[in-house]
Design a protein around this motif. Sequence first.
Motif, short mmCIF file in Angstrom:
data_model
loop_
_atom_site.label_atom_id
_atom_site.label_comp_id
_atom_site.label_asym_id
_atom_site.label_seq_id
_atom_site.Cartn_x
_atom_site.Cartn_y
_atom_site.Cartn_z
N GLY A 189 75.24 88.54 58.16
CA GLY A 189 76.14 87.50 57.68
C GLY A 189 75.46 86.17 57.41
O GLY A 189 76.12 85.17 57.16
N GLY A 198 73.51 85.55 54.88
CA GLY A 198 73.37 85.29 53.45
C GLY A 198 72.21 86.01 52.79
O GLY A 198 71.84 85.67 51.67
N LYS A 199 71.67 87.02 53.44
CA LYS A 199 70.53 87.75 52.87
C LYS A 199 70.94 88.44 51.57
O LYS A 199 70.26 88.33 50.55
N THR A 200 72.08 89.14 51.65
CA THR A 200 72.53 89.85 50.44
C THR A 200 72.83 88.86 49.33
O THR A 200 72.49 89.09 48.16
N THR A 201 73.45 87.75 49.71
CA THR A 201 73.77 86.73 48.70
C THR A 201 72.50 86.27 47.99
O THR A 201 72.45 86.20 46.76
N ARG A 243 74.35 81.68 59.29
CA ARG A 243 75.05 81.06 58.18
C ARG A 243 75.34 79.59 58.43
O ARG A 243 75.78 79.26 59.52
#
Lengths: 289, 252, 279
Positions: free
Chosen positions: B46, B48-51, B214
């Motif tokens: 959660g 923000g890696k994927t973001t 985050r």
Amino acid sequence: MRRVPTQRFVLGFASLAAMVLAYTVLSNAHLFRPEVVPPTQEIAVAFTELVVGARPPPVTEGDMHAGHHGHSSAHVGTLLQQGVTLQDSLAITAARVLFGLAAGVPLGVLLGVLMGWSRRADDYLHPLYVLLRSVPPLALITYVMLWLGHGEAHRLIPIVYAVAATMVIPAYHGVRDVLVTYVVAARSLGARRWLLVRKVLLPAAGPALLAGLRYAVAIAWMTAVGAEMLMSENGMGNLIVGGGLWASRTQTKADPAVVIVGIVTLAAAGWAMDALARSATARLTRWVR
Amino acid sequence: MTAPAPRLEAVDVGYTYPGATPTQALEKIGLQVHDNEFVALLGPVGCGKTTLLRIFAGFLEPTTGSVRCDGATVDGPSPQRGYVLQEDAIFPWMTVRENVEFGLLARGIDPAARGAVGGELIELIGLSRFEDAYPKELSAGMSKMVEVARVLATDPAILLLDEPFGALDAQTRARMQDELARLWERRRKTVLFVTHDAEEALYLADRMLVLSPRPGRVKADFRVDLPRPRSLETRFSPAFSALKRRIWETLS
Amino acid sequence: MPPKKDNFFSGPGIRTRTARALLSVGALAVVYGIASEIGRGRLPDRIWLGTHYVENVQLLPPYPSLAEETTFLLESGILTSSIAVSAGRVLLGLLLGGAFGILLGIATGRATRAEYLADPWVTFFRFTPALALLPLFVLWFGYGEGSKVLLIATSVAVVTILGAHQGVRSVPRVYLDAAAALGASPGLAFRKIVLPAALPHIFASLRIGLGLAWVTIVVAELIDARMPSLGYLLTLAGAYPRVPTMVVGIATIGALVLAFDLLALWVHARATRWMRRTA
Ligand SMILES: Nc1ncnc2c1ncn2[C@@H]1O[C@H](COP(=O)(O)OP(=O)(O)O)[C@@H](O)[C@H]1O
Ligand SMILES: [Mg+2]
């Protein structure tokens, strides 16, 4: 974000308006005979006549075919003579639909739950269900009438049957899928049977059941109207075909204006009932979750 | 001697998901990935890696700052940057072979050439026996390797991998890491590899970036000077343990 | 083989299940046979139908009389030609309605504008019992094949529009993203990703449409009964009334619906072999 529903509304409305306008222009262009493609204003007149109902003096032969008394066709004339109004017909059909739902839903759900709950019951009952379901309900109508006479039963039984057959599948799958996925877990937590039904089965199978219910509502309307078209002296199906189909076995000489009024009314009623079912679904699933 | 332009670069990237309650996923991220470098991006779930990876892949536009690939601003996805999603994205209605060859089909390469590349890659990931099987017959690890091979087939200069082995058990995961390391030794690429597993990051990467919870920011930047090719020995070497310790210290 | 416990999670094998299915269907057949023998001479054969009496009614025709009736209907060619005509109408209507519905559903699924434009009409037809359109279609398109086939097409189209729309809308985002990342053009993504992913939904709606098509045709043929057709057969049987003909007609329709459904299931299974099946 607020623009999307507006666009939806505007485009939807435009599409409706465009179609009505196109129809109006086309039907008034003297391209077709008005008995085949009735002008929009004629449809509106037929609508008012069917809602207001009574037409003062008894209709004479000459009057019936004279065009200047508003929209007078043999179809409307017969209906008015019989004291048929649009709202009465709708109420009668709706009552049949509701009866079909009230009797058919518990029946179908019961059978579905039974088959979903017990593998043994499934093995024995599923083949019979598949055979039975394959027969279109309205194909049975004359046979049922022979058994039960010319009353209300032969119109109601096909509706009940259609609704029940529709509800079996969601009930069956709801229960079965839930059993397979959750019950092992719940049982291993030591949950009792009734607790299982209340806390696991119902909440998990609920959405599928409610979705099935919405489908059953549509089926019930379809079957009710079909049954009335085939043999009934009242209801929307009778209004649309001008009655007496079964008795005289003649081909329909329906007035398209009446048919269109009937169809639009049915669509509106079906939509209203679905909207109700939808909001009930939303409410119930909220409660269920 | 001037340093060559980084292959991938993020400058002060911030991203906020719009909505009723906007979520700020990233805040002022700055990072660079150089040619043929294997960089691991480590951070808690959660953060923000994927973001960030989706921004690099071209699916999201940063709210602030900019991302560049070979000096040019990223606008939209490109097969130049091979992207393996975190979710299972193997196409279930295509066989293993059709999956692997999809990127070549998209480029309009003729069937014979597609077949050659596809066959070679399928062999490389050891799935020749399954080339005509549908993904339902594959294990989770095998499916992920097919997704990696599918991306490799188009021969991208850059690989963006989002927790490819996140859902696997420890044993399979170790095997897949070896497999990926072997692939990478064979076909050097610039890799940005997202993970929440410090050991995995150490085992695979040349360099490792640690993100804060985050909204994600780069909290630490480690060089991983472990000799290659790496093996079981590497996992138990004192250098590995020492690095692991340093990472855990940054995390806590 | 060790005996298995009889519950959902370790159910009995396929042989036990087949045996049970045969047992229950067989039991039904036997019960009917016994009931028809008991009923012979005991059930009323003179029935009041609201306006008149009908005579010589066999409410539960025994097997020999059913067999005799079937032989007669087959040998005279009535049954076979009726099946051909009714099934032909269903297939043609399914083809037309399915093609129209799927195309429109895909369009509304892809383009929001198209959806907004089509929405009121889809809603309208969804809640219109297709049968109510019959008198109108008869007026507009004549008493012939046209109106019946169009009626079937309408009822099929209404459900396939929804199925295709939902199918296109529910394609998982990840597949589209993965395809885009691999450089797929919108056209390729549509052919190779959207269509296959939407296929299960489309098939499910086609199956529902097939069921509706049979309901529609039987009633349409009951109302506008002409030419050899299964609805006509039932109308004739109802007019006499001849119960054996009725029973054979109903059984034939049931068997055809079942056969079509099994065929649809089989095609569906073949076309979606890639899908993971839950047992
Ligand atoms: N589509 C979205 N809309 C709103 N918030 C999102 C969305 N996707 C992710 N987020 C939020 O952004 C944060 C970062 O998400 P993500 O990049 O997926 O994290 P990671 O991959 O590191 O687990 C999370 O707090 C998540 O809740
Ligand atoms: Mg992630």
